[in-house]
Design an enzyme around this catalytic site. Sequence first.
Site, PDB file in Angstrom:
ATOM      1  N   HIS A 148       5.537   0.424  -4.213  1.00 56.15           N
ATOM      2  CA  HIS A 148       4.337   0.941  -4.887  1.00 56.15           C
ATOM      3  C   HIS A 148       4.374   2.461  -5.037  1.00 56.15           C
ATOM      4  O   HIS A 148       3.356   3.085  -5.298  1.00 56.15           O
ATOM      5  CB  HIS A 148       3.074   0.517  -4.143  1.00 56.15           C
ATOM      6  CG  HIS A 148       2.860  -0.965  -4.167  1.00 56.15           C
ATOM      7  ND1 HIS A 148       1.983  -1.619  -3.344  1.00 56.15           N
ATOM      8  CD2 HIS A 148       3.431  -1.939  -4.925  1.00 56.15           C
ATOM      9  CE1 HIS A 148       2.023  -2.925  -3.589  1.00 56.15           C
ATOM     10  NE2 HIS A 148       2.909  -3.142  -4.542  1.00 56.15           N
ATOM     11  N   GLU A 192      -4.261 -10.051  12.231  1.00 61.58           N
ATOM     12  CA  GLU A 192      -5.065 -11.089  11.572  1.00 61.58           C
ATOM     13  C   GLU A 192      -4.159 -12.096  10.889  1.00 61.58           C
ATOM     14  O   GLU A 192      -3.075 -11.735  10.430  1.00 61.58           O
ATOM     15  CB  GLU A 192      -5.968 -10.447  10.502  1.00 61.58           C
ATOM     16  CG  GLU A 192      -7.075  -9.597  11.098  1.00 61.58           C
ATOM     17  CD  GLU A 192      -7.981  -9.026  10.012  1.00 61.58           C
ATOM     18  OE1 GLU A 192      -8.415  -9.796   9.125  1.00 61.58           O
ATOM     19  OE2 GLU A 192      -8.241  -7.814  10.042  1.00 61.58           O
TER      20      GLU A 192
END
Length: 276
Positions: free
Chosen positions: A134, A233
């Site tokens: 990115h 998570e």
Amino acid sequence: MAEAFNRSAHSAAFEVAADLLASSTHTVVLAGAGMSKESGIPTFRGEGGLWTINGEPPLNQYDTFSQDPGLWWQRRLEQGRSDAFAQALEQSEPNDGHRALAELEDIGIVSHLITQNIDDLHRRAGQTSIIEIHGNRYWLRCISCERRWPCQEYIIDETALPPTCDHCSGVIKSDTVMFGEPIPSTALRRSGDETAQADLFMTIGTSALVYPAAQYPIEALQRGLPLIEINPEPTPLTELATVAIPGPSGQVLPALVELVRKRLANTVARKNYQED
Ligand code: NAD
Ligand code: ZN
């Protein structure tokens, strides 16, 4: 301050991950924003993420740039980048996770890092084989030939915006990939090539929801490679991973390096004993 993580509750997962790393010679890593959270840079998704709190930003940034690159540059030079996210990036330093990952490259286990981060922290920690899929906020890029320059090496003539490339006359933009902008083809090619050569894949601090980056661990799994995931998570990859360690990368990676180093030292000691 990093949240408390009970390492001993996950000791079996650490042992499996250390075994996989110690026997790998070509680990490819996909890293995401979670890797830099302990450097004070917020993530977008996940608990406390900027988008989790504020919602998603407009997704047409590249359209705006393409319609009038000169105007985009004029605004950039006038306004600079002074929001809270930009300030967090400016003040950030590599954390123990960045340093441990660079150490895994140094000892010949991690061959290549595909990072979605734009913050330059992997490079500053000493990682050398990197694709910034990115982009990097401290670099510029020609949108035609994809050449890249560190910002400080490129003098922008404010009377002739947008800046153009000396090699091909293409428009120059910030290297960071905007919403709606295609990922540079050189970055995609290299990431695909490295993934094809991997013998182990590891994802760290990524929600694994942003494509095309998220396709690389999937490709590795389809080739039957083991996958290690480090993320406090669960993600869509957690169930598919060979081993998932649900802790912060700044704590998990240094502990893994310690275990890997012990295994490598034992292997050398055993080899020396056999040769004596
Ligand atoms: P994301 O924001 O979508 O997800 C971040 C992930 O990191 C979540 O799954 C979260 O559970 C996990 N996480 C949170 N704390 C962690 C920790 N201490 N250790 C390990 N994992 C932790 O990030 P993404 O998947 O990388 O995608 C968002 C896009 O936003 C990226 O493409 C990136 O370019 C950009 N971004 C970059 C930065 C940066 O350069 N530091 C920061 C934010 C966003
Ligand atoms: Zn060019």
